[in-house]
Motif scaffolding. Structure first.
Motif, PDB file in Angstrom:
ATOM      1  N   UNK A  31       0.829  -1.205   0.000  1.00 27.89           N
ATOM      2  CA  UNK A  31       0.000   0.000   0.000  1.00 27.89           C
ATOM      3  C   UNK A  31       0.866   1.259   0.000  1.00 27.89           C
ATOM      4  N   UNK A  32       1.945   1.239   0.759  1.00 29.41           N
ATOM      5  CA  UNK A  32       2.842   2.396   0.793  1.00 29.41           C
ATOM      6  C   UNK A  32       3.471   2.642  -0.578  1.00 29.41           C
ATOM      7  N   UNK A  33       3.785   1.567  -1.281  1.00 28.74           N
ATOM      8  CA  UNK A  33       4.338   1.712  -2.633  1.00 28.74           C
ATOM      9  C   UNK A  33       3.312   2.363  -3.558  1.00 28.74           C
ATOM     10  N   UNK A  34       2.057   1.944  -3.437  1.00 27.79           N
ATOM     11  CA  UNK A  34       1.000   2.513  -4.274  1.00 27.79           C
ATOM     12  C   UNK A  34       0.777   3.992  -3.973  1.00 27.79           C
ATOM     13  N   UNK A  35       1.078   4.398  -2.741  1.00 30.09           N
ATOM     14  CA  UNK A  35       0.902   5.803  -2.339  1.00 30.09           C
ATOM     15  C   UNK A  35       2.117   6.663  -2.688  1.00 30.09           C
ATOM     16  N   UNK A  36       3.082   6.095  -3.433  1.00 29.82           N
ATOM     17  CA  UNK A  36       4.282   6.831  -3.870  1.00 29.82           C
ATOM     18  C   UNK A  36       5.120   7.314  -2.684  1.00 29.82           C
ATOM     19  N   UNK A  37       5.207   6.478  -1.664  1.00 34.08           N
ATOM     20  CA  UNK A  37       5.970   6.846  -0.468  1.00 34.08           C
ATOM     21  C   UNK A  37       7.453   7.014  -0.777  1.00 34.08           C
ATOM     22  N   UNK A  38       7.986   6.172  -1.658  1.00 34.45           N
ATOM     23  CA  UNK A  38       9.412   6.244  -2.001  1.00 34.45           C
ATOM     24  C   UNK A  38       9.765   7.626  -2.546  1.00 34.45           C
ATOM     25  N   UNK A  39       8.895   8.191  -3.359  1.00 38.12           N
ATOM     26  CA  UNK A  39       9.140   9.515  -3.925  1.00 38.12           C
ATOM     27  C   UNK A  39       9.237  10.576  -2.829  1.00 38.12           C
ATOM     28  N   UNK A  40       8.347  10.494  -1.830  1.00 34.07           N
ATOM     29  CA  UNK A  40       8.378  11.466  -0.730  1.00 34.07           C
ATOM     30  C   UNK A  40       9.628  11.279   0.136  1.00 34.07           C
ATOM     31  N   UNK A  41      10.026  10.032   0.336  1.00 32.99           N
ATOM     32  CA  UNK A  41      11.229   9.771   1.131  1.00 32.99           C
ATOM     33  C   UNK A  41      12.474  10.286   0.406  1.00 32.99           C
TER      34      UNK A  41
END
Length: 411
Positions: free
Chosen positions: A269-279
């Motif tokens: 779910x975190x991947x789908x929310x584009x968390x990596x981009x924010x990190x």
């Protein structure tokens, strides 16, 4: 008929913002003391200066001024029987008064203003000292009553702020999580919905408190899945990771995400929310503090253990570059987590995109320097594995480097 008597309030008892007698005096880093509610509203509005001096604030942290609070309380009690004094009704109540307040709240008083006033008094009491928080936490039924109020009342923010202050005293016994789960599926969902409403619309301190409560709840797979089911919670946490957010809010969001991200479904779910981009944006920013950097790297490390998380990282060369930049520049913990991320994508799962991105950005040089540093045995082993990957075309890789550096090759 005896007329009301009035007294002159000492000027240093009044908040410089509201001009009322301070209920919960706190001091900024500039040394100026304000009433907590007034200064929090000032800071929540985006201001970054001391209202009285207009000096830029190095930190927005506030420190309770317990000495001044006791002086105000003594003064208030000395004139209470003979004089009318404005704005002192919410000073920290005595332990005896606490018992009566808790009893009133437990009785389910339907009057909103009465409930709000009683919760405000409990919050003032809890903020007064470590001993006060201990008294509240050990008072039978208080935590259970607060959980009920989260579900049933409209004073959600007041409850959140009180629970947040009490967390260090109730977290060790896991009481909050246990009570929340025992409420049953429907009430548990309502509890989480209450926290979501605060994250979406609450004050800054209430949002931070909600995140800390969620982190305290997420101590096992059952509670983590329950949080995942309320999709809005994860969405808000990731939204708070943007650079425009308050640093304390960013850090609280990262801590909460780390606490709930162990199950694979959460990582997906975190991947789908584009968390990596924010990190990646947090890691690339020169303005974030060390603690945020450490937590951002820890969350990246967790996400690197999922296929979806690795896919996002390997598709974002700037993210891998940001990870490499932090390998030698922050703390030993950050170094270890950064190396773990690179080891996972480049060595363990052999992603060609990641290997090429690292190699093209002097990754080999960084690994060589890392192995010559005072790193931990675990980091040294992972660095050696990475070096094996980059030795495939070692001659072409090293040909462009100064020969003075080649002596550090361990093979």
């Amino acid at each position: 008929m005896v007329k009301d008597l009035y007294v002159t309030v000492p000027s240093f008892f009044r908040c410089p913002i509201s001009l009322d007698v301070m209920k919960s005096p706190v001091s900024l880093c500039t040394g100026v003391t304000y009433d907590r509610d007034s200064i929090e509203r000032w800071l929540d509005s985006g201001n970054n200066t001391c209202p009285a001096t207009m000096q830029p604030l190095q930190t927005k942290d506030v420190v309770p001024n317990r000495t001044l609070q006791r002086l105000i309380k003594i003064w208030s009690e000395s004139v209470h029987h003979n004089c009318r004094v404005d704005s002192v009704s919410n000073l920290a109540p005595s332990p005896e008064e606490i018992e009566a307040i808790v009893k009133a709240l437990k009785s389910g008083d339907r009057e909103q203003n009465v409930r709000r006033n009683n919760l405000s008094k409990l919050l003032t009491f809890a903020r007064e000292s470590e001993e006060s928080r201990e008294v509240l936490a050990l008072t039978e039924g208080v935590v259970s009553m607060l959980v009920d109020l989260m579900i049933e009342s409209t004073e959600i923010e007041e409850v959140v702020r009180l629970l947040d202050v009490m967390l260090p005293k109730i977290g060790e016994r896991k009481e909050l999580m246990t009570l929340q789960l025992k409420k049953g599926d429907e009430d548990s969902k309502n509890f989480l919905c209450s926290l979501l409403s605060v994250l979406q619309q609450g004050r800054l301190d209430s949002r931070i408190g909600s995140l800390r409560i969620l982190e305290a709840i997420a101590i096992d797979a059952e509670s983590q899945f329950m949080i995942l089911e309320n999709e809005g919670l994860l969405t808000e946490m990731v939204r708070f990771l943007c650079l425009e957010s308050d640093p304390v809010l960013i850090e609280a969001s990262l801590s909460c995400l780390i606490a709930i991200s162990k199950p694979k479904r959460v990582k997906v779910k975190l991947a789908h929310l584009k968390t990596v981009s924010e990190l990646r944006k947090l890691l690339k920013s020169p303005d974030v503090n060390v603690s945020i950097t450490e937590k951002a790297m820890k969350l990246l490390e967790t996400m690197s253990s999922s296929r979806e998380g690795r896919e996002d990282m390997c598709s974002d060369a700037a993210c891998l570059e940001a990870v490499m930049e932090k390998m030698l520049k922050v703390t030993a913990e950050t170094t270890e987590r950064a190396v773990t991320v690179m080891w996972s994508v480049c060595y363990l799962f052999r992603d060609r995109r990641a290997q090429e991105a690292v190699a093209s950005r002097n990754g080999l040089t960084i690994v060589l320097l890392l192995m010559q540093s005072n790193c931990s045995p675990a980091v040294r082993l992972m660095a050696a594995d990475l070096l094996k990957i980059f030795r495939v075309n070692s001659k072409s890789r090293l040909s462009s480097y100064d020969t003075k550096t080649t002596h550090i090759m361990p093979f």
